[in-house]
Design a protein around this motif. Sequence first.
Motif, PDB file in Angstrom:
ATOM      1  N   ALA A  90       0.834  -1.206   0.000  1.00 13.52           N
ATOM      2  CA  ALA A  90       0.000   0.000   0.000  1.00 13.52           C
ATOM      3  C   ALA A  90       0.864   1.251   0.000  1.00 13.52           C
ATOM      4  N   ARG A  91       1.949   1.200   0.756  1.00  9.75           N
ATOM      5  CA  ARG A  91       2.874   2.338   0.796  1.00  9.75           C
ATOM      6  C   ARG A  91       3.505   2.557  -0.583  1.00  9.75           C
ATOM      7  N   LEU A  92       3.847   1.478  -1.284  1.00 11.64           N
ATOM      8  CA  LEU A  92       4.419   1.589  -2.627  1.00 11.64           C
ATOM      9  C   LEU A  92       3.416   2.186  -3.599  1.00 11.64           C
ATOM     10  N   ILE A  93       2.124   1.827  -3.444  1.00  8.05           N
ATOM     11  CA  ILE A  93       1.088   2.413  -4.293  1.00  8.05           C
ATOM     12  C   ILE A  93       1.021   3.918  -4.068  1.00  8.05           C
ATOM     13  N   GLU A  94       1.073   4.319  -2.807  1.00  5.05           N
ATOM     14  CA  GLU A  94       1.034   5.748  -2.502  1.00  5.05           C
ATOM     15  C   GLU A  94       2.238   6.472  -3.090  1.00  5.05           C
ATOM     16  N   LEU A  95       3.388   5.802  -3.124  1.00  7.26           N
ATOM     17  CA  LEU A  95       4.599   6.409  -3.683  1.00  7.26           C
ATOM     18  C   LEU A  95       4.625   6.335  -5.206  1.00  7.26           C
ATOM     19  N   GLY A  96       3.671   5.600  -5.798  1.00  8.66           N
ATOM     20  CA  GLY A  96       3.593   5.518  -7.247  1.00  8.66           C
ATOM     21  C   GLY A  96       4.404   4.409  -7.872  1.00  8.66           C
ATOM     22  N   HIS A  97       4.909   3.466  -7.082  1.00 12.14           N
ATOM     23  CA  HIS A  97       5.739   2.381  -7.614  1.00 12.14           C
ATOM     24  C   HIS A  97       4.873   1.160  -7.941  1.00 12.14           C
ATOM     25  N   TRP A  98       4.006   1.317  -8.950  1.00  7.40           N
ATOM     26  CA  TRP A  98       3.117   0.228  -9.326  1.00  7.40           C
ATOM     27  C   TRP A  98       3.868  -0.955  -9.914  1.00  7.40           C
ATOM     28  N   ASP A  99       5.034  -0.704 -10.535  1.00  7.56           N
ATOM     29  CA  ASP A  99       5.805  -1.809 -11.093  1.00  7.56           C
ATOM     30  C   ASP A  99       6.217  -2.791 -10.011  1.00  7.56           C
ATOM     31  N   ALA A 100       6.609  -2.268  -8.845  1.00  5.89           N
ATOM     32  CA  ALA A 100       6.980  -3.141  -7.736  1.00  5.89           C
ATOM     33  C   ALA A 100       5.760  -3.862  -7.168  1.00  5.89           C
ATOM     34  N   VAL A 101       4.616  -3.197  -7.177  1.00  6.82           N
ATOM     35  CA  VAL A 101       3.393  -3.821  -6.662  1.00  6.82           C
ATOM     36  C   VAL A 101       2.973  -4.980  -7.553  1.00  6.82           C
ATOM     37  N   PHE A 102       2.962  -4.772  -8.865  1.00  3.26           N
ATOM     38  CA  PHE A 102       2.545  -5.837  -9.782  1.00  3.26           C
ATOM     39  C   PHE A 102       3.579  -6.955  -9.859  1.00  3.26           C
ATOM     40  N   ALA A 103       4.828  -6.662  -9.519  1.00  2.00           N
ATOM     41  CA  ALA A 103       5.846  -7.709  -9.526  1.00  2.00           C
ATOM     42  C   ALA A 103       5.738  -8.626  -8.321  1.00  2.00           C
ATOM     43  N   HIS A 104       4.973  -8.200  -7.309  1.00  2.00           N
ATOM     44  CA  HIS A 104       4.865  -8.996  -6.084  1.00  2.00           C
ATOM     45  C   HIS A 104       3.842 -10.114  -6.261  1.00  2.00           C
ATOM     46  N   PRO A 105       4.045 -11.282  -5.620  1.00  2.88           N
ATOM     47  CA  PRO A 105       3.079 -12.381  -5.748  1.00  2.88           C
ATOM     48  C   PRO A 105       1.695 -12.074  -5.201  1.00  2.88           C
ATOM     49  N   PHE A 106       1.579 -11.177  -4.220  1.00  2.00           N
ATOM     50  CA  PHE A 106       0.265 -10.853  -3.671  1.00  2.00           C
ATOM     51  C   PHE A 106      -0.535 -10.030  -4.684  1.00  2.00           C
ATOM     52  N   HIS A 107      -1.817 -10.339  -4.806  1.00  2.00           N
ATOM     53  CA  HIS A 107      -2.671  -9.583  -5.715  1.00  2.00           C
ATOM     54  C   HIS A 107      -2.948  -8.196  -5.122  1.00  2.00           C
ATOM     55  N   PRO A 108      -3.156  -7.169  -5.966  1.00  2.00           N
ATOM     56  CA  PRO A 108      -3.008  -5.782  -5.502  1.00  2.00           C
ATOM     57  C   PRO A 108      -4.256  -5.091  -4.954  1.00  2.00           C
TER      58      PRO A 108
END
Length: 538
Positions: A54-72
């Motif tokens: 969630a913190r990465l989403i707030e920072l705008g790092h969607w690439d790291a979020v989608f690269a993670h195994p957990f669904h977003p």
Amino acid sequence: MQPSRLLARVRDGRGAEGVLPIAAIVLAALAVRAIAWHRTGVLFNDGPTFIGLARLIELGHWDAVFAHPFHPMYPAAISAMHSWIDNWESAAVAVSALSGACASAVLFVLLRRAFDLRCAYVGALLLAFHPYAVEHSADVQSDGLYTLLFLASVTALWWACTSRRFHWAAAAGALSGLAYWVRPEGLGVALIGCAMAGVLIGLRRWPLWSGVGWVGALSLAAAIVVGPYLIVLHDQSGSWMITQKKSLVLASAMSQASPLPAEVIAREPFLETVVRGPRVSAPPAMPARAVLVGAPAEAVLELLKKTSETLRPAFVCVALVGILFGIRRNVSREAFFAILAGVYLALLYLLVLQAGYVSKRHTLPVAILLFGYLAAGTVRIGQWLANAPTWFGSSPLRHPARWSMALGVGIAIGISIPTTFQARRADRIAERQAAVWLSTQPDAKRGPVAAGKQRVAYYAGAPHVRLPDSGTADALTSLQAAGAEYLIIDDHYLEENPALRRAAEAGMKVIHRTHAGGYSASVFRLDAVERAPSSGAG
């Protein structure tokens, strides 16, 4: 409106007044989950990962979020809630609790359509107070949001199957797709719906072209919702897949490539663990529970045992009463719920075979599919109790229908409350306090922390280093090779891990100790080890 007419509309669930009882149930469910969170010592171990995403989403790092195994979707919901609630943990729990409470309202709608009004009220109440439903939606977990969307997709699918309306089929597909954005198994409702329609068309229960249009609406809506995520996964992996989630053994070896800039990790060190996984101090051993891998008979027993534990053994008996005595037979309804529960149990069986375990988190949605029968059994038992005076020659109770619901629900909730409100993870509070203490030390904020759970490193505000296996020859060297500067561990676990105990005896320096609730935890400094002299020293 006359009071008698108002009460009748409330009782029969009609009009705006009919919303009042279910609104009260939702508020009660929300209050129960707030109390349960207040009595939780430390958050769920995956909680820091969800908060980090969630913190990465707030920072705008969607690439790291989608690269993670957990669904977003759950992290995205946390990030949205954070705009209203400043504390990250509180925002995450608010999403879970609100979703879990609203799931009772959705279950009410499903049971109202598939069963009757009494079963709908009773089922919603039982879900509001069910211990494991409360536990998993009163923490930083995705289960509350997943349960809400899963039940919504099942409700829409029931309407779509009974009415054959295209718009309900599309709604079921879209909601199943949204559930998939939370957890991969959410897509199962859409797939099962297509399979059901195929069988009905094959049996000529549905007209061919009407059935094909129905399947098309369901499939197209699901594809529109799911498609963007599948495309992202394809771009990242080079192959088509529905999830990046891995088994227990594979998940321990996540890629060490970080898509985050170094300055982001420097500001928030725990984000390193979120995007790269924990640092490994030694090759991970096969988890003890993974002995079930490839053992079909044991996997079946484990799955049945866990499902029974999730519903609770007493409630299994009540559900059997509901199936046998509580409801009028409806072949379409029984087939619908049997197919849904059966297919999801089959998917969980494959999970047990692959990963070697299944938890109450996985079996809870299957258990909720039985709540209509559980509610019917609860009402039937209440009727028997309400009629008990006549067994002894006494006059029957006035208003037996009201008494039957009150007695049945009272007993069911009474069984649930002790477990629902018990303190959770109180034995881990000492570890949490030790980690929080370390986070306040100015020279220790960025030092990687070795601990049994990643949440300990999260509380310390540091990257997590996985502890070595108990059979490791030199645990201290392994930890230092992984970059660990601190070790936070409770005394009980230290006693059970010979490798770490030997390392402590070799001279690891204790810099802090905490005590809470009869448990103790220590903070060791690993980069200032004073080696004990050898036994041959003069």
